[in-house]
Design a protein around this motif. Structure first.
Motif, PDB file in Angstrom:
ATOM      1  N   ILE A   1       0.839  -1.282   0.064  1.00  0.00           N
ATOM      2  CA  ILE A   1      -0.093  -0.016   0.116  1.00  0.00           C
ATOM      3  C   ILE A   1       0.965   1.200  -0.029  1.00  0.00           C
ATOM      4  CG2 ILE A   1      -1.615   1.415   1.326  1.00  0.00           C
ATOM      5  CD1 ILE A   1      -2.915  -1.242   2.322  1.00  0.00           C
ATOM      6  N   ALA A   2       1.967   1.350   0.765  1.00  0.00           N
ATOM      7  CA  ALA A   2       2.797   2.402   0.853  1.00  0.00           C
ATOM      8  C   ALA A   2       3.455   2.649  -0.583  1.00  0.00           C
ATOM      9  CB  ALA A   2       3.898   2.392   1.913  1.00  0.00           C
ATOM     10  N   ALA A   3       3.876   1.701  -1.002  1.00  0.00           N
ATOM     11  CA  ALA A   3       4.510   1.751  -2.445  1.00  0.00           C
ATOM     12  C   ALA A   3       3.496   2.181  -3.354  1.00  0.00           C
ATOM     13  CB  ALA A   3       5.038   0.446  -2.771  1.00  0.00           C
ATOM     14  N   LYS A   4       2.055   1.695  -3.279  1.00  0.00           N
ATOM     15  CA  LYS A   4       1.187   2.229  -4.569  1.00  0.00           C
ATOM     16  C   LYS A   4       0.978   3.525  -4.226  1.00  0.00           C
ATOM     17  CE  LYS A   4      -0.570   0.103  -7.074  1.00  0.00           C
ATOM     18  NZ  LYS A   4      -0.342   0.009  -8.492  1.00  0.00           N
ATOM     19  N   LEU A   5       0.956   4.184  -2.895  1.00  0.00           N
ATOM     20  CA  LEU A   5       0.560   5.555  -2.697  1.00  0.00           C
ATOM     21  C   LEU A   5       1.479   6.320  -3.317  1.00  0.00           C
ATOM     22  CD1 LEU A   5      -0.830   5.187   0.961  1.00  0.00           C
ATOM     23  CD2 LEU A   5      -2.153   5.855  -1.076  1.00  0.00           C
ATOM     24  N   ALA A   6       3.029   6.065  -3.227  1.00  0.00           N
ATOM     25  CA  ALA A   6       4.162   6.650  -3.656  1.00  0.00           C
ATOM     26  C   ALA A   6       3.925   6.506  -5.310  1.00  0.00           C
ATOM     27  CB  ALA A   6       5.547   6.057  -3.193  1.00  0.00           C
ATOM     28  N   LEU A   7       3.643   5.561  -5.797  1.00  0.00           N
ATOM     29  CA  LEU A   7       3.342   5.626  -7.262  1.00  0.00           C
ATOM     30  C   LEU A   7       2.201   6.414  -7.914  1.00  0.00           C
ATOM     31  CD1 LEU A   7       3.589   1.658  -7.884  1.00  0.00           C
ATOM     32  CD2 LEU A   7       5.155   3.425  -8.491  1.00  0.00           C
ATOM     33  N   THR A   8       1.267   6.797  -6.899  1.00  0.00           N
ATOM     34  CA  THR A   8       0.422   7.880  -7.237  1.00  0.00           C
ATOM     35  C   THR A   8       1.049   9.112  -7.850  1.00  0.00           C
ATOM     36  OG1 THR A   8      -1.513   6.796  -5.744  1.00  0.00           O
ATOM     37  CG2 THR A   8      -1.784   9.006  -6.730  1.00  0.00           C
ATOM     38  N   LEU A   9       2.210   9.295  -7.146  1.00  0.00           N
ATOM     39  CA  LEU A   9       2.780  10.633  -7.439  1.00  0.00           C
ATOM     40  C   LEU A   9       3.916  10.387  -8.719  1.00  0.00           C
ATOM     41  CD1 LEU A   9       3.906  13.387  -6.786  1.00  0.00           C
ATOM     42  CD2 LEU A   9       5.747  12.343  -5.380  1.00  0.00           C
ATOM     43  N   VAL A  10       4.790   9.299  -8.343  1.00  0.00           N
ATOM     44  CA  VAL A  10       5.902   9.166  -9.392  1.00  0.00           C
ATOM     45  C   VAL A  10       5.484   8.385 -10.677  1.00  0.00           C
ATOM     46  CG1 VAL A  10       7.615   9.556  -7.688  1.00  0.00           C
ATOM     47  CG2 VAL A  10       6.712   7.104  -8.041  1.00  0.00           C
ATOM     48  N   GLU A  11       4.440   7.776 -10.659  1.00  0.00           N
ATOM     49  CA  GLU A  11       3.867   6.916 -11.712  1.00  0.00           C
ATOM     50  C   GLU A  11       2.298   7.410 -11.984  1.00  0.00           C
ATOM     51  OE1 GLU A  11       4.794   2.463 -14.016  1.00  0.00           O
ATOM     52  OE2 GLU A  11       3.833   2.478 -11.889  1.00  0.00           O
ATOM     53  N   ALA A  12       2.208   8.583 -12.170  1.00  0.00           N
ATOM     54  CA  ALA A  12       0.832   9.077 -12.210  1.00  0.00           C
ATOM     55  C   ALA A  12       0.100   8.685 -13.325  1.00  0.00           C
ATOM     56  CB  ALA A  12       0.960  10.403 -11.791  1.00  0.00           C
ATOM     57  N   PRO A  13       0.896   8.583 -14.389  1.00  0.00           N
ATOM     58  CA  PRO A  13       0.297   8.345 -15.847  1.00  0.00           C
ATOM     59  C   PRO A  13      -0.465   6.867 -15.733  1.00  0.00           C
ATOM     60  CG  PRO A  13       2.297   9.111 -16.396  1.00  0.00           C
ATOM     61  CD  PRO A  13       2.337   8.959 -14.855  1.00  0.00           C
ATOM     62  N   GLU A  14      -0.032   5.875 -14.880  1.00  0.00           N
ATOM     63  CA  GLU A  14      -0.239   4.402 -14.772  1.00  0.00           C
ATOM     64  C   GLU A  14      -1.083   3.967 -13.856  1.00  0.00           C
ATOM     65  OE1 GLU A  14       1.286   3.105 -17.139  1.00  0.00           O
ATOM     66  OE2 GLU A  14       2.696   4.420 -17.674  1.00  0.00           O
ATOM     67  N   THR A  15      -1.120   4.746 -12.712  1.00  0.00           N
ATOM     68  CA  THR A  15      -1.811   3.904 -11.575  1.00  0.00           C
ATOM     69  C   THR A  15      -1.940   4.976 -10.514  1.00  0.00           C
ATOM     70  OG1 THR A  15      -1.763   2.113  -9.957  1.00  0.00           O
ATOM     71  CG2 THR A  15       0.195   3.307 -10.225  1.00  0.00           C
TER      72      THR A  15
ATOM     73  N   THR B   1      -1.703  -5.496  -8.611  1.00  0.00           N
ATOM     74  CA  THR B   1      -1.647  -4.624 -10.005  1.00  0.00           C
ATOM     75  C   THR B   1      -2.831  -3.645  -9.895  1.00  0.00           C
ATOM     76  OG1 THR B   1      -1.295  -6.839 -11.012  1.00  0.00           O
ATOM     77  CG2 THR B   1      -1.976  -4.992 -12.400  1.00  0.00           C
ATOM     78  N   GLY B   2      -2.127  -2.336 -10.040  1.00  0.00           N
ATOM     79  CA  GLY B   2      -3.261  -1.272 -10.207  1.00  0.00           C
ATOM     80  C   GLY B   2      -3.124  -0.439 -11.370  1.00  0.00           C
ATOM     81  N   SER B   3      -4.212   0.129 -11.720  1.00  0.00           N
ATOM     82  CA  SER B   3      -4.283   0.916 -13.109  1.00  0.00           C
ATOM     83  C   SER B   3      -5.160   1.896 -12.943  1.00  0.00           C
ATOM     84  CB  SER B   3      -4.746  -0.206 -14.316  1.00  0.00           C
ATOM     85  OG  SER B   3      -4.882   0.289 -15.385  1.00  0.00           O
ATOM     86  N   ILE B   4      -5.186   3.005 -13.981  1.00  0.00           N
ATOM     87  CA  ILE B   4      -6.003   4.033 -14.241  1.00  0.00           C
ATOM     88  C   ILE B   4      -6.463   3.843 -15.865  1.00  0.00           C
ATOM     89  CG2 ILE B   4      -5.563   5.469 -12.334  1.00  0.00           C
ATOM     90  CD1 ILE B   4      -3.919   7.416 -14.594  1.00  0.00           C
ATOM     91  N   GLU B   5      -5.982   2.818 -16.214  1.00  0.00           N
ATOM     92  CA  GLU B   5      -6.177   2.423 -17.598  1.00  0.00           C
ATOM     93  C   GLU B   5      -5.285   2.745 -18.681  1.00  0.00           C
ATOM     94  OE1 GLU B   5      -8.020   0.259 -20.939  1.00  0.00           O
ATOM     95  OE2 GLU B   5      -7.731   0.045 -18.843  1.00  0.00           O
ATOM     96  N   ALA B   6      -5.742   3.837 -19.399  1.00  0.00           N
ATOM     97  CA  ALA B   6      -4.817   4.648 -20.577  1.00  0.00           C
ATOM     98  C   ALA B   6      -3.536   5.247 -19.725  1.00  0.00           C
ATOM     99  CB  ALA B   6      -5.545   5.354 -21.484  1.00  0.00           C
ATOM    100  N   PRO B   7      -2.458   5.377 -20.482  1.00  0.00           N
ATOM    101  CA  PRO B   7      -1.689   6.481 -19.865  1.00  0.00           C
ATOM    102  C   PRO B   7      -2.226   7.771 -19.761  1.00  0.00           C
ATOM    103  CG  PRO B   7      -0.619   5.217 -21.577  1.00  0.00           C
ATOM    104  CD  PRO B   7      -1.905   4.871 -21.854  1.00  0.00           C
TER     105      PRO B   7
END
Length: 581
Positions: A70-84, A416-422
């Motif tokens: 969960i902590a990693a996924k929350l960080a990805l919301t910032l640094v990998e915003a286009p994906e997840t 696995t988490g996603s917001i679909e398209a980049p």
């Protein structure tokens, strides 16, 4: 919850060891990526080193695999915003070391209550152009990520919920070095300039050295303090509804009640045997688990080990099995709350043996028909071809991000988490992007006068291809955990990795790095710039329609070999697999 034969606590504790060598850039520095232990007792593998460090920070505090994930996924919301991120959804497969229990946490988005099957049809029953649908308000499903993570934490977490948000909040407020891949994605997508939220929140930072997002920090702090209610009710929910319903020319119909009514689900994983191993994955509404098991089940009738990686014969067999699995996916798999999915029948060994018999080792099938498994006839009794809009979507390299985590006790999270398209719908609200996951529904809701299984309906979850997977040895011990990105290509990426480890005896990093190949029913796709390029003429001579193109799989994985733990990060991206003692 499903139980794989339990492993004693001593065995779980012993399932540790060395990690594959981390990139030289993984040396620790203040606010930067972690230093990786040579003899780790726990690890995280994800698409960005800073997200990995966020997960490892939880493990150092005594947190669980789910806390780290969960902590990693929350960080990805910032640094990998286009994906997840928190504006999307996902599936988390968890295995408990104490009792072998397995559960899938389903955070898939849902369609609003006002949704109709004609959601993506224009006048004269013409489907919307996919590019237009993606950025419309109609594409946004009710996000499930926050609710799902909170439910998983309630079942498997050890640290306080608020602690999991600390790394991401600090990064969003103080800033982090702009990730190179994120910069390239921002500068390469000119559509971001057309939308106020992405223009101000992302595009303007493309030339900066530091990535900051104070709006996201505020949003995360509210969720940390208030739990899911802070997201699904109140100011954040009102902002989501306003953004979705205010998008022009095709506004959405999401309401505050749709958000308040969202519920994450706990589901039984779908599991099957492969050459003595047990492979488990996500069930419907994801097609990932079923499709992976079907492909493996058909391949089990061929000696892949003798063929070896990179052979024309192996590529052909994987492609043909994939074609048959995708034909079944189109006809049989959708949200089980709306469609009776014959899961057991689709992965039954006798059924898969009959499907495998359709494969000619020397020649591609003219067509790959869907099957009629025993006790599992198609919900609407018609073999449905892929519609033109879905054919267009098959060529897209969709986003998504996968991570894996294992804690000192041996609990495993494959997430696995996603917001679909980049960049999802390009709707940016309070520092995060909203998904366009409803474009995973069938745009044309009927075929031959009958409804399609993946047609839009109120409260329905669109069919997914996410495939978080865990593989067990005959004694029930974790052998491999893996998942990837790439829309419906995820299925092929995961199959390649499993075959690489189990059939070709590669270590997990080597298997992840193997050239990508996959077939989703239309075209055999081979990864550009790899050894597979040279196989295209021979495969075309066998009757395949072949396309050579970039395939960014984003695979992240871990494996246990002889009591030793190893991780893998896809070399096609800037991720990291790193462990702690």
């Amino acid at each position: 919850m499903t139980r794989i034969p339990a492993v004693a606590a001593a065995l779980a504790a012993a399932a540790i060891g060395t990690l594959v060598a981390a990139p030289a850039s993984a040396t620790a520095h203040a606010g930067g990526p972690p230093a990786c232990a040579a003899e780790p007792h726990a690890l995280v593998a994800a698409a960005d080193p800073l997200a990995v460090e966020a997960g490892l920070a939880m493990l150092r505090r005594g947190g669980s695999a789910v806390d780290a994930a969960i902590a990693a996924k929350l960080a990805l919301t910032l640094v990998e915003a286009p994906e997840t991120g928190i504006g999307g959804g996902g599936f988390l497969l968890h295995r408990s070391a104490a009792d072998g229990a397995l559960v899938v946490h389903d955070g898939r988005e849902v369609a609003p209550e006002a949704a109709t099957p004609e959601r993506f049809l224009l006048p004269l029953s013409r489907p919307m152009p996919f590019a237009a649908a993606v950025v419309s308000g109609r594409a946004v499903g009710v996000p499930g990520m926050v609710a799902m993570m909170h439910d998983a934490h309630g079942l498997h977490g050890r640290l306080p919920w608020t602690d999991l948000f600390d790394p991401a909040i600090t990064m969003a407020e103080s800033g982090v070095p702009m990730p190179a891949r994120l910069r390239d994605q921002i500068t390469g997508d000119r559509s971001l300039s057309l939308f106020r939220g992405t223009r101000q929140g992302l595009r303007r930072q493309s030339g900066e050295e530091l990535l900051v997002n104070p709006d996201l920090a505020d949003t995360l702090r509210r969720i940390a303090d208030g739990g899911p209610d802070a997201f699904y009710r109140g100011e954040i929910a009102r902002s989501i509804v306003a953004a979705v319903t205010g998008r022009r020319p095709w506004p959405g119909d999401m309401t505050a009640e749709d958000l308040a009514d969202y519920e994450a689900r706990r589901r039984e994983p779908v599991c099957g045997a492969y050459r003595g191993w047990t492979v488990c994955g996500a069930p419907p509404p994801s097609s990932g688990g079923i499709a992976v098991l079907q492909i493996l089940g058909m391949l089990e009738h061929h000696d892949l080990a003798a063929l070896g990686p990179g052979s024309v014969e192996a590529v052909h067999l994987i492609a043909e099995a994939s074609r048959l699995a995708f034909a079944d996916r189109e006809l049989h798999v959708a949200d089980p709350a709306f469609v009776p999915v014959p899961v057991a029948a689709l992965i039954d060994p006798a059924y898969l043996a009959a499907r495998a018999a359709l494969i000619d080792p020397l020649r591609a099938m003219a067509t790959a028909p869907p099957g009629d498994p025993p006790a599992g006839r198609p919900a609407h009794g018609v073999a449905v071809p892929v519609d033109p809009v879905e054919e267009e979507r098959l060529s897209d390299d969709n986003g998504t991000s996968h991570l894996v985590a294992i804690d000192r006790e041996g609990n495993v999270a494959s997430f696995t988490g996603s917001i679909e398209a980049p960049f999802g719908s390009r709707l940016m609200v309070r520092g995060f992007l909203l998904n366009n996951q409803l474009t995973d529904f069938a745009f044309v809701p009927t075929a031959s006068g009958l409804p399609r299984v993946n047609a839009v309906a109120p409260g329905k979850r669109p069919r997914s291809s996410m495939a978080p997977t865990i593989v067990f040895d005959p004694e029930g011990r974790v052998r491999l955990a893996v998942g990837g990105r790439g829309g419906s290509r995820i299925i092929g990426h995961v199959v390649k990795t499993i075959v690489g480890v189990l059939d070709w005896n590669l270590d997990v990093q080597q298997a992840v790095a193997l050239p990508n190949l996959l077939h989703r029913g239309r075209t055999l796709e081979l990864e550009e710039g790899t050894a597979l390029d040279s196989l295209a003429p021979a495969l075309r001579a066998m009757g395949h329609r072949v396309e050579v193109l970039p395939l960014t799989s984003g695979l992240h994985a871990l494996e246990r070999v002889d009591g030793r733990l190893r991780g893998a990060a896809d070399p096609r991206m800037g991720g990291l697999a790193c462990g702690i003692e």
